[in-house]
Write a protein that holds these residues in place. Structure first.
Motif, PDB file in Angstrom:
ATOM      1  N   GLY A 263       0.822  -1.211   0.000  1.00 36.01           N
ATOM      2  CA  GLY A 263       0.000   0.000   0.000  1.00 36.01           C
ATOM      3  C   GLY A 263       0.851   1.253   0.000  1.00 36.01           C
ATOM      4  O   GLY A 263       0.525   2.248  -0.654  1.00 36.01           O
ATOM      5  N   SER A 267       0.690   4.152  -2.912  1.00 37.06           N
ATOM      6  CA  SER A 267       0.348   5.564  -2.754  1.00 37.06           C
ATOM      7  C   SER A 267       1.550   6.451  -3.062  1.00 37.06           C
ATOM      8  O   SER A 267       1.403   7.543  -3.607  1.00 37.06           O
ATOM      9  CB  SER A 267      -0.173   5.843  -1.350  1.00 37.06           C
ATOM     10  N   GLY A 305      -1.526  -2.048  -6.534  1.00 34.67           N
ATOM     11  CA  GLY A 305      -2.958  -1.887  -6.285  1.00 34.67           C
ATOM     12  C   GLY A 305      -3.660  -3.236  -6.247  1.00 34.67           C
ATOM     13  O   GLY A 305      -4.557  -3.464  -5.433  1.00 34.67           O
ATOM     14  N   ASN A 350      -9.009   2.372  -4.496  1.00 33.22           N
ATOM     15  CA  ASN A 350      -7.786   1.567  -4.448  1.00 33.22           C
ATOM     16  C   ASN A 350      -7.863   0.323  -5.303  1.00 33.22           C
ATOM     17  O   ASN A 350      -6.865  -0.121  -5.843  1.00 33.22           O
ATOM     18  CB  ASN A 350      -7.499   1.110  -3.013  1.00 33.22           C
ATOM     19  N   VAL A 376      -6.077   7.232  -6.160  1.00 28.85           N
ATOM     20  CA  VAL A 376      -5.311   6.263  -5.371  1.00 28.85           C
ATOM     21  C   VAL A 376      -4.925   6.869  -4.032  1.00 28.85           C
ATOM     22  O   VAL A 376      -5.041   6.227  -2.984  1.00 28.85           O
ATOM     23  CB  VAL A 376      -4.073   5.804  -6.159  1.00 28.85           C
ATOM     24  N   MET A 380      -5.976   5.580  -0.483  1.00 30.73           N
ATOM     25  CA  MET A 380      -5.016   5.070   0.502  1.00 30.73           C
ATOM     26  C   MET A 380      -5.145   5.811   1.819  1.00 30.73           C
ATOM     27  O   MET A 380      -4.935   5.248   2.888  1.00 30.73           O
ATOM     28  CB  MET A 380      -3.584   5.181  -0.037  1.00 30.73           C
TER      29      MET A 380
END
Lengths: 456, 385
Positions: A263, A267, A305, A350, A376, A380
């Protein structure tokens, strides 16, 4: 299209001369900023001012001004911390991990991404420091002999965090600075201004581009990349331990470390891509930060993702498969409870939006990728919000369940963190080379000896 | 000031040429260097360089960091500050691993980079003769340069120039230096004006601000008591002269001489039981509430000696002059005023007065309750109807 796949394509478009590269990258530091720069700077400074004002209010009146209250003791402060630390991860991934994988396309974006890493970690570091409520006592976070005879708890994930984040900040800074030394030397030899010359001479230590130095320099770069690679993975792993080592349903899962790291990269790449779209346009560096490079970043966003989406699904599966009613309740509550709105924002942004990058046309469309990357980052941010707030607001004791609502001060501090980050980014673009001059020269076509030339 | 020859330098246009040149130079000379705007592949072997030893430095620094982390944590958790946390053992290696890793990386990175700059490169060195030459300015931009030092054993300026020319050098130059410059490092000071007033003032102000902030943080902020404003806020303390209300600092005035507090009228029959019996009239009404109050007070203050039922048979019997029964003929014939007087003033030097413990209304309630007790053992005829 006919392509010769037997030859590696250059990551730099055209075949610019070395002097052109030096000139184009140095121009922003040798010219006065234009109007657009001042407008952008005044916007970010306004945000920063709002954040500073809210922080001062917090220091005077205490953190009662925030929305945090039992049982939701961690809220915007920790959400923002995890979010900004995550933003930083793209820089180290680009500069260290892609370096080890010999990905030449990283050279055009590594410097800028590393700078964003440092600024993001600075912004992130602010949040745990103010979260403790009495920031003037933060010095006790570091182990040192003191008159109380107190020592820190070395077995707590919160202390691991202190070490991980401060080490990460320091090593990123060193890595960045080592990369800057030859560029400072180049700027020193270009400038005609005596004060600039003094500054660059001090910063470059009198670097001579000597090959007897380059040899060690490349070794150090390799060693630092080798250190930074496990380091960047460890940082978000340890951040996830803040949650995973506790016993709260929704936090207590072993999938957290890889899921958090994916993650974070996700991001971070989105943020770097957003900023680079402006940089390449404003400074006319499209031939170095090429569309191909942006496309490759989009592919990484697609990959990470998808990993994140897999993690969301796997969490649900384990919640059911574990047979633990508390786990199952927490996850059903996430998707259909009070905070369902946040959960579905997170899922849409996401999981669904990056899947559009499967289409080559969309992947190479700059306006489209810009919008997806913004989605995104919104997603996030909400991921951290969902993880932290939904789990806490429905803890073991139903009588203390509560609905967390942020206050204006919370929002102001979040806005201020964006102000701080982008102010630093803007100042950086005019103060230092946004692209590594030496590294880019090394990957231009014809910059390395031909196989025949070198061996008579 | 005479200029000395430092080296003869040649500039080349392509990476192929510089590789060829450095191979050729390496055959004849030992003391030479190649300057390129970026690391050129294959240059190390062309110059005959051995591989870098920096890896060993990284290993040594990393191991040092690891040892520092492990020994610090072990000492703190087992010797200096042993606290049981979550039932874990004092020495808990798995929990030490994250910090050990971080410190290993931290020390290795810092140590390797610092040793590269200061030990391997011998930087900072801004007074090297090649600085500020056209040669330096070219190699930091787009040319590939090589120079042979004059102190090399086989050095001969004309021969080196000829060699460079035969290799196809685009530009050949001599690099000169002043003897004084190298010895005293004056060149850099003259050129950069490090002792310029503005620069020194700027540097000094940075030093003052940084050290001031550090001092303030370490000596003031660390010892700031948390939330102590309740102690320091403006307030009144009855016994201390700290308020602004009056000139002497006390928050209140003493009452006027002879002031009597409500409900504390001085007892006027002190030592005069007969007069009390004659003049005092029971003002209270006999109600269940009043009797209940009387029972509570009697049980607390009277029963320890007189017993719960006034028979004089309490748990203190025999340890103390035995208290009289309240059911005697004498006691039953007392008027209410006399009983009130005894409760208030005490009697026979043994029973103390209870005016401090019992208010006036309490005492009259006790009187009523005593009457109830007496009546219960010596009921009148009409009570039986």
């Amino acid at each position: 299209m006919d392509k010769d796949y037997s030859k590696e394509l250059s990551v730099i478009e055209g075949k610019p001369s070395l002097a052109t590269i030096t000139h184009d990258i140095s121009v922003p530091m040798e010219t006065m900023p234009n109007k657009a720069f001042y407008i952008a700077l005044s916007v970010t400074l306004t945000f920063l001012g709002i954040g500073a004002f809210c922080l001062i209010l917090t220091f005077i009146y205490g953190i009662g001004l925030w929305g945090n209250n039992n049982p939701v003791g961690w809220a915007f402060d920790i959400v923002n911390f995890v979010f900004w630390i995550g933003i930083g991860h793209a820089g180290t991934l680009i500069s260290a991990i892609l370096f080890l994988f010999r990905q030449k396309w990283r050279t055009g974006i590594a410097r800028f991404a590393e700078a964003m890493t440092i600024f993001a970690v600075m912004t992130a570091g602010l949040f745990p420091l103010i979260h403790v409520g009495r920031p003037w006592l933060d010095g006790y976070l570091l182990p040192h002999p003191n008159q109380h005879g107190l020592w820190v708890n070395f077995t707590s994930p919160l202390l691991w965090d202190v070490f991980a984040v401060s080490t990460y900040a320091t090593v990123s800074l060193i890595f960045w600075y080592v990369g800057l030394i030859p560029d400072f030397a180049t700027l020193r030899d270009r400038t005609t201004n005596n004060i600039k010359k003094l500054i660059y001479s001090v910063l470059s230590f009198g670097w001579r581009h000597s090959n007897r130095h380059w040899q060690h320099y490349e070794m150090v770069y390799l060693i630092l990349a080798g250190f930074a690679t496990p380091l960047v993975l460890s940082v978000h792993t340890i951040v996830s331990f803040d949650f995973a080592v506790s016993i709260l349903p929704g936090w207590h899962t072993t999938i957290f470390p890889p899921y958090f790291v994916a993650g974070a990269v996700f991001s971070g790449f989105a943020m770097v891509q957003n900023a680079l779209i402006f940089i390449r346009k404003v400074f006319k560096l499209e031939y170095i930060i090429t569309l191909d490079t942006l496309e490759k970043m989009n592919k990484i966003m697609l990959l990470t993702g998808t990993i994140v989406g897999y993690a969301y699904g796997m969490e649900f599966f384990i919640a059911w498969y574990s047979g633990n009613p508390l786990e199952l309740f927490t996850f059903v509550n996430r998707a259909f409870g009070d905070y369902a709105w946040a959960y579905w924002i997170m899922m849409t942004c996401n999981v669904f939006s990056p899947q559009l990058f499967w289409f080559k046309k969309l992947r190479r469309s700059i306006p489209f990728m810009f919008v997806v990357a913004i989605f995104v980052n919104v997603g996030m941010w909400f991921e951290r919000f969902v993880i932290i707030v939904t789990s806490l607001s429905r803890d073991f004791l139903p009588s203390s369940w509560a609905y967390y609502k942020p206050t204006l001060i919370d929002g102001g501090i979040l806005l201020g963190s964006f102000g701080l980050f982008f102010t630093l980014v803007l100042l950086f673009t005019k103060a230092m080379p946004v692209i590594s001059i030496a590294e880019v020269k090394a990957v231009v076509d014809g910059s390395q000896p031909t196989h025949h030339g070198g061996h008579e | 000031m005479s200029k000395n020859l430092f080296a003869v330098a040649g500039l080349f246009n392509t990476p192929d040429e510089i590789i060829k040149a450095s191979k050729a130079v390496n055959k004849q000379y030992k003391k030479f260097d190649v300057n390129t705007p970026y690391p050129v592949h294959g240059m190390d072997s062309a110059m005959g360089l051995k591989s870098s030893k920096l890896g060993y430095f990284a290993l040594a620094f990393g191991l040092t960091g690891m040892l520092i982390a492990l020994s610090l944590m072990t000492w703190v958790t087992t010797k200096e500050y042993p606290l049981v946390i979550g039932g874990k053992p004092f020495f808990s290696l798995p929990a030490f691993i994250p910090i050990t890793f971080e410190l290993t990386v931290l020390l290795a990175s810092i140590g390797t980079v610092l040793s590269m700059i200061f030990i391997f490169f011998k930087l900072p060195n801004n007074s090297h003769p090649i600085h500020d030459t056209n040669y330096m300015k070219s190699v930091s931009n787009d040319k590939y340069g090589i120079y042979v030092l004059a102190e090399d054993d086989n050095f001969d300026a004309e021969k080196v120039k000829a060699l460079f020319a035969s290799l196809g050098a685009a530009d050949i130059s001599e690099i000169l230096y002043n003897e004084d410059d190298l010895e005293e490092d004056v060149q850099v000071y003259q050129h950069f004006k490090i002792f310029d007033k503005k620069f020194v003032v700027g540097l000094l102000s940075i030093v003052v601000v940084v050290s001031g902030l550090a001092y303030y943080m370490l000596n003031k902020l660390f010892y700031m008591a948390p939330y102590n404003w309740m102690m320091t806020q403006s307030k009144v303390i009855p016994q201390a002269p700290v308020s602004d209300n009056f000139a002497d600092g006390f928050p209140m005035r003493n009452p006027v001489e002879g002031t009597v507090a409500k409900g504390f009228m001085p007892y006027e029959y002190k030592g005069k039981p007969e007069e009390a019996e004659k003049n005092l009239i029971n003002p209270s009404e006999v109600t269940p509430e009043n009797l209940a109050l009387g029972k509570i007070k009697f049980d607390i203050y009277c029963s320890p000696c007189h017993g719960y039922f006034g028979k004089g048979d309490s748990r203190l019997n025999g340890q103390f002059p035995n208290p009289p029964s309240l059911h005697s003929e004498k006691a039953r014939n007392f008027k209410d005023g006399r009983i009130f007087h005894i409760i208030t003033d005490g009697q026979n030097n043994v029973m103390p007065g209870y005016y401090k413990q019992l208010s006036r209304d309490d005492r009259w309630a006790v009187v009523n309750y005593v009457r109830v007790l007496q009546r219960s053992l010596n009921a009148k005829e009409e009570d039986l109807k």
